[in-house]
Design a protein around this motif. Sequence first.
Motif, PDB file in Angstrom:
ATOM      1  N   ASP A 279      34.790  29.903  37.102  1.00 12.35           N
ATOM      2  CA  ASP A 279      34.195  30.778  36.099  1.00 12.35           C
ATOM      3  C   ASP A 279      33.223  31.781  36.705  1.00 12.35           C
ATOM      4  O   ASP A 279      33.272  32.971  36.390  1.00 12.35           O
ATOM      5  CB  ASP A 279      33.473  29.940  35.037  1.00 12.35           C
ATOM      6  CG  ASP A 279      34.450  29.204  34.131  1.00 12.35           C
ATOM      7  OD1 ASP A 279      35.653  29.538  34.174  1.00 12.35           O
ATOM      8  OD2 ASP A 279      34.019  28.315  33.387  1.00 12.35           O
ATOM      9  N   GLU A 280      32.336  31.298  37.598  1.00 15.46           N
ATOM     10  CA  GLU A 280      31.332  32.210  38.143  1.00 15.46           C
ATOM     11  C   GLU A 280      31.966  33.271  39.038  1.00 15.46           C
ATOM     12  O   GLU A 280      31.522  34.419  39.075  1.00 15.46           O
ATOM     13  CB  GLU A 280      30.246  31.442  38.911  1.00 15.46           C
ATOM     14  CG  GLU A 280      30.756  30.626  40.102  1.00 15.46           C
ATOM     15  CD  GLU A 280      31.107  29.194  39.726  1.00 15.46           C
ATOM     16  OE1 GLU A 280      30.937  28.321  40.594  1.00 15.46           O
ATOM     17  OE2 GLU A 280      31.542  28.972  38.581  1.00 15.46           O
ATOM     18  N   ASP A 281      33.020  32.914  39.741  1.00 16.22           N
ATOM     19  CA  ASP A 281      33.705  33.880  40.591  1.00 16.22           C
ATOM     20  C   ASP A 281      34.501  34.871  39.755  1.00 16.22           C
ATOM     21  O   ASP A 281      34.574  36.062  40.081  1.00 16.22           O
ATOM     22  CB  ASP A 281      34.636  33.156  41.573  1.00 16.22           C
ATOM     23  CG  ASP A 281      33.868  32.301  42.572  1.00 16.22           C
ATOM     24  OD1 ASP A 281      32.710  32.653  42.876  1.00 16.22           O
ATOM     25  OD2 ASP A 281      34.410  31.290  43.032  1.00 16.22           O
ATOM     26  N   LEU A 282      35.077  34.381  38.693  1.00 16.88           N
ATOM     27  CA  LEU A 282      35.826  35.249  37.792  1.00 16.88           C
ATOM     28  C   LEU A 282      34.908  36.299  37.181  1.00 16.88           C
ATOM     29  O   LEU A 282      35.243  37.496  37.150  1.00 16.88           O
ATOM     30  CB  LEU A 282      36.481  34.404  36.696  1.00 16.88           C
ATOM     31  CG  LEU A 282      37.270  35.155  35.626  1.00 16.88           C
ATOM     32  CD1 LEU A 282      38.456  35.892  36.232  1.00 16.88           C
ATOM     33  CD2 LEU A 282      37.741  34.193  34.535  1.00 16.88           C
ATOM     34  N   VAL A 283      33.752  35.880  36.711  1.00 15.29           N
ATOM     35  CA  VAL A 283      32.784  36.803  36.118  1.00 15.29           C
ATOM     36  C   VAL A 283      32.319  37.821  37.148  1.00 15.29           C
ATOM     37  O   VAL A 283      32.225  39.026  36.869  1.00 15.29           O
ATOM     38  CB  VAL A 283      31.589  36.032  35.529  1.00 15.29           C
ATOM     39  CG1 VAL A 283      30.461  36.989  35.139  1.00 15.29           C
ATOM     40  CG2 VAL A 283      32.026  35.218  34.322  1.00 15.29           C
ATOM     41  N   HIS A 284      32.043  37.354  38.367  1.00 14.80           N
ATOM     42  CA  HIS A 284      31.588  38.256  39.431  1.00 14.80           C
ATOM     43  C   HIS A 284      32.629  39.327  39.717  1.00 14.80           C
ATOM     44  O   HIS A 284      32.311  40.526  39.786  1.00 14.80           O
ATOM     45  CB  HIS A 284      31.299  37.447  40.703  1.00 14.80           C
ATOM     46  CG  HIS A 284      31.045  38.317  41.901  1.00 14.80           C
ATOM     47  ND1 HIS A 284      29.845  38.942  42.116  1.00 14.80           N
ATOM     48  CD2 HIS A 284      31.859  38.665  42.936  1.00 14.80           C
ATOM     49  CE1 HIS A 284      29.912  39.647  43.242  1.00 14.80           C
ATOM     50  NE2 HIS A 284      31.118  39.490  43.757  1.00 14.80           N
ATOM     51  N   GLU A 285      33.877  38.914  39.887  1.00 12.75           N
ATOM     52  CA  GLU A 285      34.936  39.869  40.211  1.00 12.75           C
ATOM     53  C   GLU A 285      35.176  40.837  39.060  1.00 12.75           C
ATOM     54  O   GLU A 285      35.420  42.026  39.276  1.00 12.75           O
ATOM     55  CB  GLU A 285      36.227  39.127  40.554  1.00 12.75           C
ATOM     56  CG  GLU A 285      36.173  38.367  41.868  1.00 12.75           C
ATOM     57  CD  GLU A 285      36.032  39.288  43.071  1.00 12.75           C
ATOM     58  OE1 GLU A 285      36.501  40.446  43.002  1.00 12.75           O
ATOM     59  OE2 GLU A 285      35.444  38.876  44.077  1.00 12.75           O
ATOM     60  N   ALA A 286      35.135  40.350  37.830  1.00  8.25           N
ATOM     61  CA  ALA A 286      35.349  41.213  36.671  1.00  8.25           C
ATOM     62  C   ALA A 286      34.220  42.238  36.525  1.00  8.25           C
ATOM     63  O   ALA A 286      34.476  43.419  36.236  1.00  8.25           O
ATOM     64  CB  ALA A 286      35.462  40.370  35.402  1.00  8.25           C
TER      65      ALA A 286
ATOM     66  N   LEU B 246      38.677  43.151  29.286  1.00  8.67           N
ATOM     67  CA  LEU B 246      39.889  43.637  29.940  1.00  8.67           C
ATOM     68  C   LEU B 246      39.823  43.374  31.437  1.00  8.67           C
ATOM     69  O   LEU B 246      40.814  42.923  32.040  1.00  8.67           O
ATOM     70  CB  LEU B 246      40.057  45.140  29.681  1.00  8.67           C
ATOM     71  CG  LEU B 246      41.198  45.821  30.434  1.00  8.67           C
ATOM     72  CD1 LEU B 246      42.543  45.236  30.034  1.00  8.67           C
ATOM     73  CD2 LEU B 246      41.166  47.330  30.202  1.00  8.67           C
ATOM     74  N   CYS B 247      38.683  43.614  32.046  1.00  8.35           N
ATOM     75  CA  CYS B 247      38.530  43.368  33.477  1.00  8.35           C
ATOM     76  C   CYS B 247      38.702  41.882  33.796  1.00  8.35           C
ATOM     77  O   CYS B 247      39.306  41.522  34.818  1.00  8.35           O
ATOM     78  CB  CYS B 247      37.176  43.878  33.963  1.00  8.35           C
ATOM     79  SG  CYS B 247      37.052  45.691  33.999  1.00  8.35           S
ATOM     80  N   VAL B 248      38.190  41.021  32.929  1.00  8.28           N
ATOM     81  CA  VAL B 248      38.369  39.578  33.128  1.00  8.28           C
ATOM     82  C   VAL B 248      39.849  39.227  33.103  1.00  8.28           C
ATOM     83  O   VAL B 248      40.347  38.484  33.964  1.00  8.28           O
ATOM     84  CB  VAL B 248      37.611  38.776  32.050  1.00  8.28           C
ATOM     85  CG1 VAL B 248      38.030  37.300  32.070  1.00  8.28           C
ATOM     86  CG2 VAL B 248      36.102  38.887  32.259  1.00  8.28           C
ATOM     87  N   ARG B 249      40.579  39.760  32.132  1.00  5.56           N
ATOM     88  CA  ARG B 249      42.009  39.449  32.030  1.00  5.56           C
ATOM     89  C   ARG B 249      42.785  39.972  33.232  1.00  5.56           C
ATOM     90  O   ARG B 249      43.704  39.304  33.723  1.00  5.56           O
ATOM     91  CB  ARG B 249      42.582  40.040  30.731  1.00  5.56           C
ATOM     92  CG  ARG B 249      42.089  39.333  29.474  1.00  5.56           C
ATOM     93  CD  ARG B 249      42.950  39.656  28.278  1.00  5.56           C
ATOM     94  NE  ARG B 249      42.871  41.058  27.916  1.00  5.56           N
ATOM     95  CZ  ARG B 249      41.967  41.576  27.078  1.00  5.56           C
ATOM     96  NH1 ARG B 249      41.044  40.778  26.530  1.00  5.56           N
ATOM     97  NH2 ARG B 249      41.967  42.853  26.785  1.00  5.56           N
ATOM     98  N   LEU B 250      42.408  41.145  33.729  1.00  6.22           N
ATOM     99  CA  LEU B 250      43.098  41.689  34.895  1.00  6.22           C
ATOM    100  C   LEU B 250      42.827  40.837  36.130  1.00  6.22           C
ATOM    101  O   LEU B 250      43.740  40.589  36.932  1.00  6.22           O
ATOM    102  CB  LEU B 250      42.663  43.135  35.142  1.00  6.22           C
ATOM    103  CG  LEU B 250      43.101  44.159  34.088  1.00  6.22           C
ATOM    104  CD1 LEU B 250      42.576  45.547  34.436  1.00  6.22           C
ATOM    105  CD2 LEU B 250      44.612  44.176  33.929  1.00  6.22           C
ATOM    106  N   VAL B 251      41.595  40.393  36.291  1.00 11.50           N
ATOM    107  CA  VAL B 251      41.274  39.527  37.443  1.00 11.50           C
ATOM    108  C   VAL B 251      42.034  38.216  37.328  1.00 11.50           C
ATOM    109  O   VAL B 251      42.578  37.710  38.325  1.00 11.50           O
ATOM    110  CB  VAL B 251      39.750  39.289  37.534  1.00 11.50           C
ATOM    111  CG1 VAL B 251      39.439  38.217  38.592  1.00 11.50           C
ATOM    112  CG2 VAL B 251      39.025  40.594  37.874  1.00 11.50           C
TER     113      VAL B 251
END
Length: 201
Positions: free
Chosen positions: A147-154, A133-138
Amino acid sequence: MPKRIDRDARKAQFAEAVWQIILDRGISGVSIRTVADQASVAVGSLRHVFPTRAELVRFSAELMMQRARDRILSTIPSADPELYALEILKNLLPLQPDSRAELEINLALIAESPALPELVQLRDDAYRQLGRLCVRLVEMLTGGLRDEDLVHEARRLHAIIDGIAIHLLMEPPAEDSGWAIRIIQGELHRIAHTPEKLPDR
């Protein structure tokens, strides 16, 4: 169909009895007999639906997770992504008596997982679902990151939500929760204005 509805309603009744016992006495107070007493039914009637304590506790955890998912899915969409994300995340925080009780029960069930292996998969699934859910919101807030920034932010958002939820649970219910909402609003705004390429970490 009516028989199915009646059975589902009876299972939900037993699950709610489990939740109330956890709130009143802790997870150790949950047994077939105590749940039957709480639900005002005969032990045999309960065992007909849930032969073992493990099956009863597992279903109670599954139903609680389903209700949390239903709340999130019922969130009314907004043209403002930050506002929409905030409304979704508020469903995960103990801001209301029901959601506060739900978090207390979830923590008790997590604590029980070493003794009930049936709960381990549910615990891990809930963790992964919140992570997704956090990934989708980001993704929604940023329009896409590496990808690596998305994972970090999520992961950061996930950790913030978990931490705020615990802090809220530790405070008396009457305390002002505005501070928590402001922190989440600030984090969502920061994410929404994150450049496509984050600095090396």
